[in-house]
Design a protein around this motif. Structure first.
Motif, PDB file in Angstrom:
ATOM      1  N   ALA A 304      47.661 -46.162  79.812  1.00 38.57           N
ATOM      2  CA  ALA A 304      47.016 -47.433  79.456  1.00 38.57           C
ATOM      3  C   ALA A 304      45.993 -47.254  78.341  1.00 38.57           C
ATOM      4  CB  ALA A 304      46.372 -48.059  80.690  1.00 38.57           C
ATOM      5  N   ILE A 305      46.327 -46.397  77.361  1.00 34.20           N
ATOM      6  CA  ILE A 305      45.466 -46.179  76.201  1.00 34.20           C
ATOM      7  C   ILE A 305      45.948 -47.075  75.069  1.00 34.20           C
ATOM      8  CG2 ILE A 305      44.735 -44.519  74.445  1.00 34.20           C
ATOM      9  CD1 ILE A 305      44.926 -42.336  76.522  1.00 34.20           C
ATOM     10  N   PRO A 306      45.137 -48.029  74.624  1.00 33.51           N
ATOM     11  CA  PRO A 306      45.551 -48.902  73.520  1.00 33.51           C
ATOM     12  C   PRO A 306      45.780 -48.086  72.246  1.00 33.51           C
ATOM     13  CG  PRO A 306      43.606 -49.774  74.648  1.00 33.51           C
ATOM     14  CD  PRO A 306      43.799 -48.369  75.137  1.00 33.51           C
ATOM     15  N   ALA A 307      46.865 -48.358  71.565  1.00 32.93           N
ATOM     16  CA  ALA A 307      47.191 -47.629  70.329  1.00 32.93           C
ATOM     17  C   ALA A 307      48.066 -48.496  69.446  1.00 32.93           C
ATOM     18  CB  ALA A 307      47.894 -46.317  70.649  1.00 32.93           C
ATOM     19  N   LYS A 308      47.790 -48.461  68.145  1.00 35.19           N
ATOM     20  CA  LYS A 308      48.604 -49.167  67.169  1.00 35.19           C
ATOM     21  C   LYS A 308      49.436 -48.152  66.401  1.00 35.19           C
ATOM     22  CE  LYS A 308      45.170 -52.833  66.465  1.00 35.19           C
ATOM     23  NZ  LYS A 308      44.266 -53.480  65.472  1.00 35.19           N
ATOM     24  N   THR A 309      50.753 -48.349  66.383  1.00 35.39           N
ATOM     25  CA  THR A 309      51.622 -47.463  65.614  1.00 35.39           C
ATOM     26  C   THR A 309      51.583 -47.901  64.153  1.00 35.39           C
ATOM     27  OG1 THR A 309      53.067 -47.209  67.533  1.00 35.39           O
ATOM     28  CG2 THR A 309      53.951 -46.534  65.408  1.00 35.39           C
ATOM     29  N   ASN A 310      50.982 -47.076  63.314  1.00 31.30           N
ATOM     30  CA  ASN A 310      50.896 -47.409  61.887  1.00 31.30           C
ATOM     31  C   ASN A 310      50.687 -46.122  61.097  1.00 31.30           C
ATOM     32  OD1 ASN A 310      48.132 -46.733  62.162  1.00 31.30           O
ATOM     33  ND2 ASN A 310      47.549 -48.873  62.495  1.00 31.30           N
ATOM     34  N   TYR A 311      50.555 -46.269  59.783  1.00 29.97           N
ATOM     35  CA  TYR A 311      50.334 -45.109  58.919  1.00 29.97           C
ATOM     36  C   TYR A 311      48.998 -45.226  58.187  1.00 29.97           C
ATOM     37  CZ  TYR A 311      55.216 -43.973  59.809  1.00 29.97           C
ATOM     38  OH  TYR A 311      56.405 -43.648  60.422  1.00 29.97           O
ATOM     39  N   LEU A 312      48.025 -45.851  58.834  1.00 31.88           N
ATOM     40  CA  LEU A 312      46.730 -46.070  58.212  1.00 31.88           C
ATOM     41  C   LEU A 312      46.092 -44.739  57.821  1.00 31.88           C
ATOM     42  CD1 LEU A 312      44.380 -48.007  57.482  1.00 31.88           C
ATOM     43  CD2 LEU A 312      43.538 -47.667  59.836  1.00 31.88           C
ATOM     44  N   SER A 313      45.800 -44.572  56.539  1.00 34.25           N
ATOM     45  CA  SER A 313      45.194 -43.335  56.049  1.00 34.25           C
ATOM     46  C   SER A 313      43.674 -43.453  56.023  1.00 34.25           C
ATOM     47  CB  SER A 313      45.703 -43.008  54.643  1.00 34.25           C
ATOM     48  OG  SER A 313      45.265 -44.005  53.719  1.00 34.25           O
ATOM     49  N   LYS A 314      42.987 -42.307  56.023  1.00 32.12           N
ATOM     50  CA  LYS A 314      41.534 -42.314  55.873  1.00 32.12           C
ATOM     51  C   LYS A 314      41.146 -42.951  54.531  1.00 32.12           C
ATOM     52  CE  LYS A 314      41.719 -39.331  59.399  1.00 32.12           C
ATOM     53  NZ  LYS A 314      42.973 -39.148  60.172  1.00 32.12           N
ATOM     54  N   TYR A 315      41.972 -42.712  53.534  1.00 27.65           N
ATOM     55  CA  TYR A 315      41.734 -43.283  52.204  1.00 27.65           C
ATOM     56  C   TYR A 315      41.732 -44.808  52.256  1.00 27.65           C
ATOM     57  CZ  TYR A 315      43.482 -45.107  47.713  1.00 27.65           C
ATOM     58  OH  TYR A 315      43.698 -45.856  46.597  1.00 27.65           O
TER      59      TYR A 315
END
Length: 328
Positions: A304-315
């Motif tokens: 039950a850990i919320p997580a979004k599947t994406n490729y968000l970079s630190k940049y």
């Protein structure tokens, strides 16, 4: 298939305790009618890492088959193994021969963006425990290199030229021995695969202006400063027993001094390197990365850990921060 493990050893000359070192482990494969040879590359007091290097054909007798638990290699088989030890060691004992990287200079990774209050240390240790229990069944923790912890600072510059192929970012990471590591990633949008290089700079660059001048004057890049952040990271390094590909399941936390209270936490699944004979196996590795992403998605859901599947970079995250209007 029945096995009897046998260590063929020799004394280590000059050893204070006159200990022995294993040269090879042999296993009788009665089904395939051969001896399987395993050679060590890593040893410690409790365990060792052995690699399958050869099969030696052998016509097992009826007596050997009926008492498989006491089967032992013949003198001829042992002599063959000893004669071929230089051949085996040239492969297993040399990291240059035994490891290779698919598409060197390209980073392949999947990402999940987590809530800022997620306990990433507990998450990574829990993942390690699952893998030790055999889930998923094709992974094992990398021997003697299973878990790593990192904590470092980074100064990030956006790279906009001189050509579109140069676009992305360059980060300066201070080294304890002096100087910096410059990490460059070249891409035009966040995604699964990006070009990545790391170079060491020994010059003492003491402020942002000197770093920016280095990128412009020495590397010929068009850059602008985005900001700095501190990154804390916990890595699980894992190896596929099916393919020999090695991955890292890492969780990290980034805080941004110029933006108090802002936190970015992510879980990343990254390809690191491969063990074995160099070959064309990009699609195999990508398929395994996708499978590992699926397993991780289910694991996060079970917890039950919320997580979004994406490729968000630190940049991208830092660039968005700098574009926010300042509240006075």
């Amino acid at each position: 298939m029945s096995h009897r493990w046998r260590e063929d050893t020799t004394g280590v000359e000059g050893s204070a305790r006159r200990e022995s070192m294993p040269l090879a482990v042999l296993a009788a494969d009665l089904r395939q009618r051969c001896w399987v040879v395993y050679v060590p590359s890593r040893l410690n007091d409790e365990a060792g890492l052995f690699h399958r290097v050869a099969e030696i054909a052998h016509v097992f007798s009826f007596a050997e088959n009926s008492r498989a638990t006491t089967t032992e290699p013949s003198a001829a088989v042992l002599a063959d193994v000893v004669d071929r030890l230089p051949e085996f060691s040239a492969t297993v004992g040399s990291h240059e021969c035994w490891y290779f990287t698919i598409d060197a200079g390209v980073e392949y990774e999947h990402k999940f963006t987590l809530d800022p209050d997620t306990d990433i240390y507990a998450l990574t240790r829990g993942i390690a425990a699952e893998i030790e229990r055999g889930e998923p069944d094709y992974l094992r923790l990398e021997f003697a290199n299973a878990c790593e912890m990192w904590h470092f600072h980074s100064y990030m510059f956006e790279v906009t030229g001189p050509t579109s192929a140069d676009c992305g970012y360059a980060s300066f990471i201070p080294r304890r021995a002096g100087g910096h590591v410059i990490k460059r990633k070249r891409f035009t949008q966040d995604g699964f695969a990006r070009y990545e290089t790391k170079t060491t700079v020994s010059e003492a660059l003491t402020d942002i202006a000197q770093m920016q001048s280095y990128l412009h004057q020495r590397l010929g890049l068009e850059v602008s400063y985005l900001g700095d952040f501190t990154r804390t990271r916990f890595d699980n390094n894992v190896e596929s027993v099916n393919t020999g590909h090695i991955y890292s399941i890492m969780a990290d936390r980034c805080v941004f001094p110029e933006h108090p209270g802002t936190v970015l936490q992510q879980l990343e699944i990254e390809y690191l390197r491969s063990r074995g004979t160099e070959r064309e196996c990009r699609s195999e590795m990508i398929e395994e990365l996708n499978s590992l992403r699926g397993w991780t998605t289910r694991h996060l859901a079970d917890l039950a850990i919320p997580a979004k599947t994406n490729y968000l970079s630190k940049y991208t995250f830092l660039r968005r921060l700098t574009q926010q209007p300042t509240v006075e």
